[in-house]
Design a protein around this motif. Structure first.
Motif, mmCIF file in Angstrom:
data_model
loop_
_atom_site.group_PDB
_atom_site.id
_atom_site.type_symbol
_atom_site.label_atom_id
_atom_site.label_comp_id
_atom_site.label_asym_id
_atom_site.label_seq_id
_atom_site.Cartn_x
_atom_site.Cartn_y
_atom_site.Cartn_z
ATOM 1 N N VAL A 45 137.098 7.404 -7.999
ATOM 2 C CA VAL A 45 135.754 7.279 -7.773
ATOM 3 C C VAL A 45 135.339 6.101 -6.930
ATOM 4 O O VAL A 45 135.713 5.128 -7.662
ATOM 5 C CB VAL A 45 134.875 7.613 -8.938
ATOM 6 N N PHE A 46 134.319 6.256 -6.086
ATOM 7 C CA PHE A 46 133.874 4.917 -5.370
ATOM 8 C C PHE A 46 132.315 5.161 -5.272
ATOM 9 O O PHE A 46 131.961 6.450 -5.257
ATOM 10 C CB PHE A 46 134.573 4.713 -4.112
ATOM 11 N N TRP A 47 131.765 4.036 -5.031
ATOM 12 C CA TRP A 47 130.308 4.513 -4.598
ATOM 13 C C TRP A 47 130.473 3.742 -3.272
ATOM 14 O O TRP A 47 131.332 2.902 -3.014
ATOM 15 C CB TRP A 47 129.110 3.627 -5.472
ATOM 16 N N ILE A 48 129.423 4.530 -2.407
ATOM 17 C CA ILE A 48 129.498 3.813 -0.913
ATOM 18 C C ILE A 48 128.036 3.601 -0.627
ATOM 19 O O ILE A 48 127.275 4.480 -0.957
ATOM 20 C CB ILE A 48 130.052 4.736 0.038
ATOM 21 N N ALA A 49 127.806 2.383 -0.041
ATOM 22 C CA ALA A 49 126.408 1.987 0.267
ATOM 23 C C ALA A 49 125.555 2.956 1.692
ATOM 24 O O ALA A 49 126.537 3.430 2.383
ATOM 25 C CB ALA A 49 126.044 0.726 0.647
ATOM 26 N N ALA A 50 124.413 3.305 1.282
ATOM 27 C CA ALA A 50 123.809 4.070 2.416
ATOM 28 C C ALA A 50 122.572 3.394 2.959
ATOM 29 O O ALA A 50 121.972 2.620 2.014
ATOM 30 C CB ALA A 50 123.396 5.402 1.773
ATOM 31 N N ALA A 51 122.180 3.481 4.154
ATOM 32 C CA ALA A 51 120.915 2.912 4.608
ATOM 33 C C ALA A 51 120.039 3.550 3.917
ATOM 34 O O ALA A 51 119.920 4.747 3.398
ATOM 35 C CB ALA A 51 121.083 3.569 6.326
ATOM 36 N N PRO A 52 118.838 2.902 3.836
ATOM 37 C CA PRO A 52 117.413 3.217 3.247
ATOM 38 C C PRO A 52 116.822 4.281 3.962
ATOM 39 O O PRO A 52 116.752 4.231 5.150
ATOM 40 C CB PRO A 52 116.782 1.841 3.426
ATOM 41 N N ARG A 53 116.794 5.327 3.208
ATOM 42 C CA ARG A 53 115.739 6.489 3.677
ATOM 43 C C ARG A 53 114.969 6.949 2.339
ATOM 44 O O ARG A 53 115.360 6.703 1.376
ATOM 45 C CB ARG A 53 116.726 7.718 3.932
ATOM 46 N N ALA A 54 113.664 7.450 2.789
ATOM 47 C CA ALA A 54 112.680 7.523 1.854
ATOM 48 C C ALA A 54 113.102 8.749 0.942
ATOM 49 O O ALA A 54 113.691 9.611 1.400
ATOM 50 C CB ALA A 54 111.445 8.105 2.809
ATOM 51 N N GLY A 55 113.049 8.450 -0.491
ATOM 52 C CA GLY A 55 113.493 9.216 -1.491
ATOM 53 C C GLY A 55 115.068 9.368 -1.748
ATOM 54 O O GLY A 55 115.505 10.340 -2.552
ATOM 55 N N ALA A 56 115.685 8.754 -1.085
ATOM 56 C CA ALA A 56 117.138 8.842 -1.185
ATOM 57 C C ALA A 56 117.621 7.671 -1.575
ATOM 58 O O ALA A 56 117.156 6.532 -1.798
ATOM 59 C CB ALA A 56 117.965 8.889 0.335
ATOM 60 N N PRO A 57 119.203 7.893 -2.313
ATOM 61 C CA PRO A 57 119.557 6.779 -3.141
ATOM 62 C C PRO A 57 120.113 5.633 -2.251
ATOM 63 O O PRO A 57 120.428 6.118 -0.953
ATOM 64 C CB PRO A 57 120.707 7.132 -3.962
ATOM 65 N N ASP A 58 120.218 4.401 -2.718
ATOM 66 C CA ASP A 58 120.967 3.341 -1.897
ATOM 67 C C ASP A 58 122.320 3.427 -1.896
ATOM 68 O O ASP A 58 123.101 2.594 -1.269
ATOM 69 C CB ASP A 58 120.408 1.985 -2.231
#
Lengths: 165, 179
Positions: A45-58
């Motif tokens: 399992v990995f986590w992968i960073a996401a661009a900021p979007r309203a109501g979405a996880p980072d």
């Protein structure tokens, strides 16, 4: 005892490319909320960073099967460490209609969202033989590493076409 | 007091590697001990500290720009050069890598430090060609005459070998899986 494919995988987690991604906050290996006994090779399992979007996880978690690493590509999908189960489709990252983000993270294809719709994913590649000629640069071979897979997902989660969940 | 650190070493024609070092060692000694350069060739190799992103700050109207990122004196210690844990070091025989990027029938030129990532070159190219920022990330660099699209973390210097200190890319749209 460690499997040969596991040893190769562990070596790649020590590479400059993987560690640079960790240091810059792009991704990191995770236990996905699971006790060690439930997270056995070839599951990772990995986590992968996401661009900021309203109501979405980072960040989003991915659970991958990396059996026979690097000889064959990984396969996997998004994971929810809170429920310790595959992420509900409703909480999947979404892309603009028709975009590559929307296509790769689609959940309505033949494998019922069991895998990412991308040539680097084992399940998707096996059922789309034409991709090898249409996208030769994305044919997985033994020179590819987990960093290639993570880079694709990270790129999509940070694309201008990514719109949140 | 000297500390033990790991640094990330890049160079021409090779994959990046992790090298253990002591902060009071000279950079040259570290590279020789790791077998990355030989003592005999040390004087011919340029060593750069850090990844260069000067191109991202270049004004839009600059044509044929060049990075100022200068090689360091590798006879200094890591401490003296400000090299800390997980810093990137790049050794190369090219002072600059001359880059051509083709898109829409036009070509943009720039001379980059070998210690520049593909991500930086791509971002510079997207800006120079005035691509829509929202869709720009879908456009990637592909080495001319091939289907090779180097990953964002790769250094330019890893793709070229002196005396040919130049490379050509096409800026192409990533293919969306279909079918």
């Amino acid at each position: 005892m460690e499997h040969p494919d596991q040893r190769l995988f562990d070596d790649d987690l020590l590479s400059v490319a993987f560690r640079t991604g960790v240091i810059s906050g792009r991704w990191e290996r995770s236990d996905g909320g699971l006790p060690p006994a439930e997270l056995v090779w070839p599951t990772v399992v990995f986590w992968i960073a996401a661009a900021p979007r309203a109501g979405a996880p980072d960040r989003f978690f991915v659970r991958l099967d990396v059996a026979a690493y690097r000889s064959v590509p990984p396969t996997g999908r998004f994971w929810d460490p809170a429920t310790k189960a595959m992420l509900e489709f409703a909480n999947y990252p979404k892309g603009k209609p028709g975009s590559r983000v929307a296509m790769v993270f689609r959940t309505d294809w033949g494998e019922s969202g069991r895998a990412f719709y991308h040539p680097y994913d084992r399940v998707a590649a096996q059922s789309h033989a034409q991709w090898a000629t249409e996208q030769p640069h994305l044919v997985w071979d033994a020179n590819h590493t987990i960093v290639d897979y993570l880079t694709v997902v990270h790129g999509l989660l940070n694309s201008g076409d990514y719109i949140g969940v | 007091m000297a500390s033990q650190i790991e640094i990330f070493v890049h160079g021409q024609g090779r994959k990046a590697s992790v090298v253990a070092a002591s902060s009071d060692e000279t950079l040259r000694a570290v590279l020789v001990r790791a077998g990355i350069i030989t003592a005999g060739e040390a004087g011919e190799v340029l060593v750069f500290v850090g990844e260069c992103d000067e191109a991202l700050r270049e004004a839009d109207d600059v044509e044929d720009g060049a990075d100022q990122h200068a090689p360091v004196d590798a006879n200094q210690t890591l401490d003296g050069l400000g090299v800390r844990a997980h810093h990137h070091v790049h050794h190369h025989r090219c002072r600059h890598v001359a880059v051509d990027v083709n898109f829409g029938g036009q070509t943009k030129h720039r001379r980059f430090s070998p210690a520049t990532t593909i991500a930086v070159v791509a971002a510079w190219a997207r800006k120079k060609f005035k691509l829509d920022p929202v869709s720009a990330s879908e456009f990637r660099l592909q080495i001319c005459g091939t289907t090779d699209k180097p990953r964002d973390d790769v250094h330019l210097g890893e793709l070229v070998e002196a005396p040919k200190c130049a490379i050509c890319f096409d800026l192409v749209k990533e293919v969306t899986p279909q079918g």
